[in-house]
Design a protein around this motif. Structure first.
Motif, PDB file in Angstrom:
ATOM      1  N   GLY A  10       0.919  -1.098   0.174  1.00 44.61           N
ATOM      2  CA  GLY A  10      -0.021  -0.053  -0.057  1.00 44.61           C
ATOM      3  C   GLY A  10       0.995   1.299  -0.081  1.00 44.61           C
ATOM      4  O   GLY A  10       1.923   1.324  -0.528  1.00 44.61           O
ATOM      5  N   ARG A  11       0.252   2.395   0.401  1.00 43.73           N
ATOM      6  CA  ARG A  11       1.135   3.589   0.855  1.00 43.73           C
ATOM      7  C   ARG A  11       2.265   3.301   1.823  1.00 43.73           C
ATOM      8  O   ARG A  11       1.826   3.075   3.100  1.00 43.73           O
ATOM      9  CB  ARG A  11       0.093   4.700   1.123  1.00 43.73           C
ATOM     10  CG  ARG A  11      -0.528   5.224  -0.163  1.00 43.73           C
ATOM     11  CD  ARG A  11      -1.317   6.313   0.133  1.00 43.73           C
ATOM     12  NE  ARG A  11      -2.295   6.731  -1.275  1.00 43.73           N
ATOM     13  CZ  ARG A  11      -2.952   7.968  -1.154  1.00 43.73           C
ATOM     14  NH1 ARG A  11      -2.905   8.738   0.216  1.00 43.73           N
ATOM     15  NH2 ARG A  11      -3.581   8.261  -2.057  1.00 43.73           N
ATOM     16  N   PRO A  84      -0.464  10.460  -6.006  1.00 41.38           N
ATOM     17  CA  PRO A  84      -0.287   9.226  -5.166  1.00 41.38           C
ATOM     18  C   PRO A  84      -1.287   8.145  -5.775  1.00 41.38           C
ATOM     19  O   PRO A  84      -2.504   8.643  -6.259  1.00 41.38           O
ATOM     20  CB  PRO A  84      -0.871   9.682  -3.879  1.00 41.38           C
ATOM     21  CG  PRO A  84      -0.475  10.995  -3.998  1.00 41.38           C
ATOM     22  CD  PRO A  84      -0.658  11.620  -5.379  1.00 41.38           C
ATOM     23  N   ALA A  85      -0.905   6.951  -5.655  1.00 42.59           N
ATOM     24  CA  ALA A  85      -1.980   5.840  -5.902  1.00 42.59           C
ATOM     25  C   ALA A  85      -2.180   5.473  -7.423  1.00 42.59           C
ATOM     26  O   ALA A  85      -2.941   4.788  -7.814  1.00 42.59           O
ATOM     27  CB  ALA A  85      -3.187   5.801  -5.227  1.00 42.59           C
ATOM     28  N   ASN A 103       4.343  -0.029  -6.942  1.00 42.92           N
ATOM     29  CA  ASN A 103       4.387   0.820  -5.758  1.00 42.92           C
ATOM     30  C   ASN A 103       5.055   2.007  -6.043  1.00 42.92           C
ATOM     31  O   ASN A 103       5.263   2.816  -5.220  1.00 42.92           O
ATOM     32  CB  ASN A 103       4.846   0.021  -4.784  1.00 42.92           C
ATOM     33  CG  ASN A 103       3.767  -0.151  -3.451  1.00 42.92           C
ATOM     34  OD1 ASN A 103       2.647  -0.043  -3.769  1.00 42.92           O
ATOM     35  ND2 ASN A 103       4.210  -0.419  -2.432  1.00 42.92           N
ATOM     36  N   ASN A 105       4.258   4.763  -7.296  1.00 37.53           N
ATOM     37  CA  ASN A 105       3.495   5.944  -6.872  1.00 37.53           C
ATOM     38  C   ASN A 105       2.909   6.015  -5.682  1.00 37.53           C
ATOM     39  O   ASN A 105       1.970   6.817  -5.386  1.00 37.53           O
ATOM     40  CB  ASN A 105       2.473   6.309  -8.181  1.00 37.53           C
ATOM     41  CG  ASN A 105       3.257   6.758  -9.500  1.00 37.53           C
ATOM     42  OD1 ASN A 105       4.795   6.988  -9.625  1.00 37.53           O
ATOM     43  ND2 ASN A 105       2.479   6.951 -10.346  1.00 37.53           N
ATOM     44  N   ASN A 106       3.363   5.350  -4.807  1.00 41.51           N
ATOM     45  CA  ASN A 106       2.863   5.085  -3.480  1.00 41.51           C
ATOM     46  C   ASN A 106       3.807   5.036  -2.409  1.00 41.51           C
ATOM     47  O   ASN A 106       3.681   4.789  -1.277  1.00 41.51           O
ATOM     48  CB  ASN A 106       2.086   3.584  -3.255  1.00 41.51           C
ATOM     49  CG  ASN A 106       0.625   3.953  -3.633  1.00 41.51           C
ATOM     50  OD1 ASN A 106      -0.114   4.773  -3.372  1.00 41.51           O
ATOM     51  ND2 ASN A 106       0.032   2.702  -4.140  1.00 41.51           N
ATOM     52  N   TYR A 108       6.108   7.333  -0.056  1.00 35.42           N
ATOM     53  CA  TYR A 108       6.349   8.912   0.686  1.00 35.42           C
ATOM     54  C   TYR A 108       7.827   8.564   1.427  1.00 35.42           C
ATOM     55  O   TYR A 108       8.217   7.671   1.652  1.00 35.42           O
ATOM     56  CB  TYR A 108       5.261   8.977   1.597  1.00 35.42           C
ATOM     57  CG  TYR A 108       3.892   9.171   1.159  1.00 35.42           C
ATOM     58  CD1 TYR A 108       3.442  10.607   1.240  1.00 35.42           C
ATOM     59  CD2 TYR A 108       3.207   8.544   0.485  1.00 35.42           C
ATOM     60  CE1 TYR A 108       2.057  10.849   0.804  1.00 35.42           C
ATOM     61  CE2 TYR A 108       1.858   8.610  -0.073  1.00 35.42           C
ATOM     62  CZ  TYR A 108       1.248   9.897   0.181  1.00 35.42           C
ATOM     63  OH  TYR A 108       0.080  10.237  -0.433  1.00 35.42           O
ATOM     64  N   SER A 136      -0.041   3.033   4.839  1.00 35.53           N
ATOM     65  CA  SER A 136      -0.198   1.790   5.580  1.00 35.53           C
ATOM     66  C   SER A 136       0.910   0.862   6.194  1.00 35.53           C
ATOM     67  O   SER A 136       0.684   0.225   6.919  1.00 35.53           O
ATOM     68  CB  SER A 136      -0.674   0.884   4.255  1.00 35.53           C
ATOM     69  OG  SER A 136       0.532   0.786   3.298  1.00 35.53           O
TER      70      SER A 136
END
Length: 307
Positions: A10-11, A84-85, A103, A105-106, A108, A136
């Motif tokens: 996930g993020r 994002p996402a 992933n 673009n997820n 940070y 996440s």
């Protein structure tokens, strides 16, 4: 591992700080590599006045892009994906130049200087942003000085305080007890906020701690790729790591004590890596070897092994 079960699909927030947790600048360089290669923008900058002692972390002065002299203050910056996402399905022919993976673009990033004070306030500020961004999971990168040879692959240690993460990623729980850095504070607070964390630490040869260690940076990136669904560009790191190792080889060739000590470390490492070497008795033998080995004189202190 399915996406539904694995929070590392996930993020993600990848974290590293300059300072105590950053032997050989390996961890901070790994996040800098991500910041340079991923399509990210600065989302939040912490207030230097609140979190830094300027007699300990002094501001610097230099020239900006317009040729004007400007101050740069110690701080930490949280970067977010430009979009994002949103997945980038384009795959480059040269994976060393472009980021690929579901992933990309997820991811940070949080990078900067370890704060000098107000750690709880600092951590709460970062976690508030992480929760608002629906992060996440958090990956914490660190590097430590250790009795390891520069001629062998850099050792990495992965741990988590989260039982589900340990099960999913097949990693261990750190057994370290003692003083900690800001990474441990963030990890503890994140787990309390139901954000799972994992820590990746690289071992930097203590006898070459004075400068950057690109080989350790590469080791962190390699291990990060095993956890995160993204291909991370290496850029110049591969060539820099090879040059780093060659330069140390030249120094060792001119110093009999250093050369002998490195050979002892190589012997111990090879013993541990041997296919026939298994079991707790081997680990105990390795620790006994390190305790009884004479080390060349070095300056500075070593950060703790693990979170």
């Amino acid at each position: 591992m399915s996406n539904a079960r694995n929070p590392f699909r996930g993020r993600l927030l990848v974290v590293a700080f300059e300072g105590w947790n950053d032997a050989g600048e390996a961890a901070s360089s790994a996040v800098t590599t991500l910041q340079e290669q991923l399509d990210v923008i600065a989302l939040h900058t912490v207030d230097p006045e609140t979190f830094y002692d300027f007699q300990f972390n002094r501001p610097t002065i230099g020239f900006d892009d317009d040729g004007n002299r400007a101050l740069t203050w110690p701080t930490s910056i949280l970067y977010a994906p430009m979009v994002p996402a949103e997945l980038d399905e384009t795959v480059s022919e040269d994976l060393l130049l472009d980021v690929t993976g579901a992933n990309a673009n997820n991811i940070y990033l949080l990078q900067g200087v370890e704060p000098s004070r107000n750690w709880l306030t600092f951590t709460n500020e970062i976690l508030d942003i992480a929760l608002a961004a629906d992060i996440s999971a958090i990956v914490l990168l660190g590097s430590m000085l250790a009795d390891v040879p520069h001629t062998r692959p850099i050792s990495t240690f992965v741990s988590s305080e989260n039982a589900a993460v340990r099960h999913e990623l097949d990693v261990e729980r750190s057994t370290y007890e003692g003083p900690v850095g800001i990474l441990s504070v963030i990890a503890a607070a994140a787990e309390e906020a139901d954000i799972p964390t994992v820590a990746i630490w690289a071992s930097v040869p203590h006898y070459v701690h004075q400068g950057p260690s690109p080989k350790a940076t590469l080791a962190l990136i390699d291990k990060l790729e095993e956890i995160v669904d993204v291909v991370i560009p290496r850029g110049e790191l591969v060539a820099e790591a090879a040059e780093w190792e060659e330069n140390i080889n030249k120094l060792a060739a001119e110093d009999d004590d250093m050369s002998s000590y490195i050979a002892q470390l190589e012997q111990a490492r090879d013993m541990v890596d041997s296919p026939e070497a298994t079991g707790e008795s081997l680990a105990q033998e390795f620790e006994r070897f390190l305790r009884t080995t004479d080390k060349p004189d070095t300056e500075g202190t070593e950060p703790p092994t693990g979170l």
